[in-house]
Design a protein around this motif. Structure first.
Motif: not given
Length: 98
Positions: A51-59, A70-86
């Motif tokens: 299963r592919i999991l995506c999340d955001l990380r602070v470097v 609160g940023t973990t998702t199983s959708r590869v192309m997740d618009a909500e995750l991209e909005l959070k990153q922006v």
């Protein structure tokens, strides 16, 4: 048990964007990463049990990168995750550049 608590924290935890920095809120802890310690925000993709999991990380400038709660998702192309990153990157940019 530790892995379970860690997973729950990443899924149900949250992060607040404040003037000071990123405030991580999980079931077991609270922590602030000042904007001056942020070197970047990245998307991480990993495969766990087919299963592919995506999340955001602070470097961070120093230290290891941290997964943002609160940023973990199983959708590869997740618009909500991209909005959070922006949103995080814009807030970081405003805080650093004044």
């Amino acid at each position: 048990m530790v892995a379970f608590v860690g997973t729950v924290n990443l899924i149900y935890g949250r992060v607040l964007l404040t003037a000071r920095g990123l405030e991580f809120h999980t079931f077991v802890s609270r922590r602030v990463i000042p904007w001056s310690e942020v070197a970047g925000i990245e998307t991480r993709r990993r495969v766990i049990r087919s299963r592919i999991l995506c999340d955001l990380r602070v470097v961070r400038v120093r230290g290891r990168a941290l997964t943002i709660p609160g940023t973990t998702t199983s959708r590869v192309m997740d618009a909500e995750l991209e909005l959070k990153q922006v949103a995080i990157q814009e807030r970081w940019s405003r805080a650093v550049n004044g």
